[in-house]
Scaffold this active site. Sequence first.
Site, PDB file in Angstrom:
ATOM      1  N   ASN A  10       0.867  -1.180   0.000  1.00 45.40           N
ATOM      2  CA  ASN A  10       0.000   0.000   0.000  1.00 45.40           C
ATOM      3  C   ASN A  10       0.901   1.227   0.000  1.00 45.40           C
ATOM      4  O   ASN A  10       1.457   1.603   1.024  1.00 45.40           O
ATOM      5  CB  ASN A  10      -0.895  -0.015   1.259  1.00 45.40           C
ATOM      6  CG  ASN A  10      -1.777   1.221   1.340  1.00 45.40           C
ATOM      7  OD1 ASN A  10      -1.817   2.032   0.403  1.00 45.40           O
ATOM      8  ND2 ASN A  10      -2.480   1.380   2.451  1.00 45.40           N
ATOM      9  N   TRP A  11       1.031   1.820  -1.177  1.00 47.41           N
ATOM     10  CA  TRP A  11       1.948   2.959  -1.308  1.00 47.41           C
ATOM     11  C   TRP A  11       1.356   4.249  -0.742  1.00 47.41           C
ATOM     12  O   TRP A  11       2.026   5.274  -0.709  1.00 47.41           O
ATOM     13  CB  TRP A  11       2.326   3.154  -2.786  1.00 47.41           C
ATOM     14  CG  TRP A  11       3.325   2.145  -3.286  1.00 47.41           C
ATOM     15  CD1 TRP A  11       4.057   1.275  -2.516  1.00 47.41           C
ATOM     16  CD2 TRP A  11       3.719   1.916  -4.642  1.00 47.41           C
ATOM     17  NE1 TRP A  11       4.877   0.527  -3.316  1.00 47.41           N
ATOM     18  CE2 TRP A  11       4.695   0.890  -4.624  1.00 47.41           C
ATOM     19  CE3 TRP A  11       3.359   2.470  -5.872  1.00 47.41           C
ATOM     20  CZ2 TRP A  11       5.295   0.408  -5.790  1.00 47.41           C
ATOM     21  CZ3 TRP A  11       3.953   1.997  -7.027  1.00 47.41           C
ATOM     22  CH2 TRP A  11       4.910   0.972  -6.991  1.00 47.41           C
ATOM     23  N   HIS A  98      -9.758   1.360   4.940  1.00 51.61           N
ATOM     24  CA  HIS A  98      -8.472   1.586   5.624  1.00 51.61           C
ATOM     25  C   HIS A  98      -8.681   2.575   6.767  1.00 51.61           C
ATOM     26  O   HIS A  98      -9.464   3.516   6.642  1.00 51.61           O
ATOM     27  CB  HIS A  98      -7.426   2.125   4.631  1.00 51.61           C
ATOM     28  CG  HIS A  98      -6.043   2.085   5.195  1.00 51.61           C
ATOM     29  ND1 HIS A  98      -5.593   3.042   6.079  1.00 51.61           N
ATOM     30  CD2 HIS A  98      -5.034   1.198   5.035  1.00 51.61           C
ATOM     31  CE1 HIS A  98      -4.355   2.731   6.433  1.00 51.61           C
ATOM     32  NE2 HIS A  98      -3.991   1.624   5.804  1.00 51.61           N
ATOM     33  N   GLU A 168      -5.478  -4.541  10.724  1.00 52.27           N
ATOM     34  CA  GLU A 168      -4.410  -3.562  10.917  1.00 52.27           C
ATOM     35  C   GLU A 168      -4.694  -2.783  12.193  1.00 52.27           C
ATOM     36  O   GLU A 168      -5.498  -1.829  12.171  1.00 52.27           O
ATOM     37  CB  GLU A 168      -4.368  -2.572   9.750  1.00 52.27           C
ATOM     38  CG  GLU A 168      -4.058  -3.181   8.412  1.00 52.27           C
ATOM     39  CD  GLU A 168      -3.488  -2.146   7.433  1.00 52.27           C
ATOM     40  OE1 GLU A 168      -2.317  -2.268   7.100  1.00 52.27           O
ATOM     41  OE2 GLU A 168      -4.208  -1.214   7.042  1.00 52.27           O
ATOM     42  N   GLY A 174       2.561   2.545  11.025  1.00 47.83           N
ATOM     43  CA  GLY A 174       3.563   3.603  10.924  1.00 47.83           C
ATOM     44  C   GLY A 174       4.259   3.952  12.231  1.00 47.83           C
ATOM     45  O   GLY A 174       4.908   4.991  12.326  1.00 47.83           O
ATOM     46  N   GLY A 233       4.863   1.691   4.662  1.00 49.01           N
ATOM     47  CA  GLY A 233       6.154   2.377   4.508  1.00 49.01           C
ATOM     48  C   GLY A 233       7.253   1.530   3.878  1.00 49.01           C
ATOM     49  O   GLY A 233       7.941   1.995   2.956  1.00 49.01           O
TER      50      GLY A 233
HETATM   51  P1  13P Z   1       2.956   0.746   7.701  1.00 47.82           P
HETATM   52  O1  13P Z   1       3.498  -0.537   7.137  1.00 47.82           O
HETATM   53  O2  13P Z   1       3.679   1.957   7.205  1.00 47.82           O
HETATM   54  O3  13P Z   1       2.836   0.670   9.187  1.00 47.82           O
HETATM   55  O4  13P Z   1       1.463   0.920   7.131  1.00 47.82           O
HETATM   56  C1  13P Z   1       0.576  -0.127   7.257  1.00 47.82           C
HETATM   57  C2  13P Z   1      -0.645   0.172   6.476  1.00 47.82           C
HETATM   58  O5  13P Z   1      -1.424   1.050   6.829  1.00 47.82           O
HETATM   59  C3  13P Z   1      -0.870  -0.606   5.246  1.00 47.82           C
HETATM   60  O6  13P Z   1      -2.166  -0.433   4.771  1.00 47.82           O
END
Ligand code: 13P
Length: 250
Positions: A10-11, A98, A168, A174, A233
């Site tokens: 997920n960019w 999300h 998640e 993050g 990330g």
């Molecule tokens: P990170 O890997 O940056 O923690 O983000 C996770 C995310 O929200 C993927 O959808």
Amino acid sequence: MKKSRFFIANWKMGMPLASAQEWCKRHVGGLTALQKGDNNLVLCPNFVALQSVIELCKPAAINIGAQNCSQHAQGAYTGEVDAQSLKDVGVRYCIVGHSERRALFGETDEAVVNKIVALEANGIKPIICIGEDSKQYHAGHTKAVLEGQLRLVFPVLATLPRALIAYEPIWAIGTGDTPDINYLDDIFLWLREQVMMKAPDTIVSLIYGGSVTPDNAEELINVQQIDGLLIGGASLDFQKFEKIVSLASR
Ligand code: 13P
């Protein structure tokens, strides 16, 4: 039995068009090598980059996903993108619900359900994101929160051939924090039971997301009910993404 594994990048808004094109040109060979055996690679660029990423990654035979779609099929919804356009451009997966969209753009459980319906009508598999915040986690309310987020989703999910649910935890996104493995074992087993009960005929892949890195990928994918990783990330950096996929598909 070795499980089929999803690695979903997920960019977010971290890869502008020119960078996305450059990333794909430079790494299409590497992606081809990673997309082997039971691996399912899915890249989710921003809307504008979708077409280029699809074209540039064709030789790697990976799938491309969108990060969002409109809950409406058509109409006066300025700035929205409909699921049919996503299908027409070659999108196979789409993230819905999300936590960033829920928190920053007011995406409700009702909207999530409508988006799933719109995607299904166009043959696009939804990646349905759920997760609790830190306060809810510390209060021990995770399962109740997830149950609430899935309440409206299950009746629709039960009519689909295939879908993905991505757990998640918001506090893990993050931040560099990831849940304890025993805790994940318990949550994912519970999620699997929910799916078996409420959508027994749907093939549902369960995905973990939140601070996935090369250092924790192998441990995370080895949680029994986890079928894949949703990577934010770390997916912007091909070397990290490659390491995650290689370590987690051993
Ligand atoms: P990170 O890997 O940056 O923690 O983000 C996770 C995310 O929200 C993927 O959808």
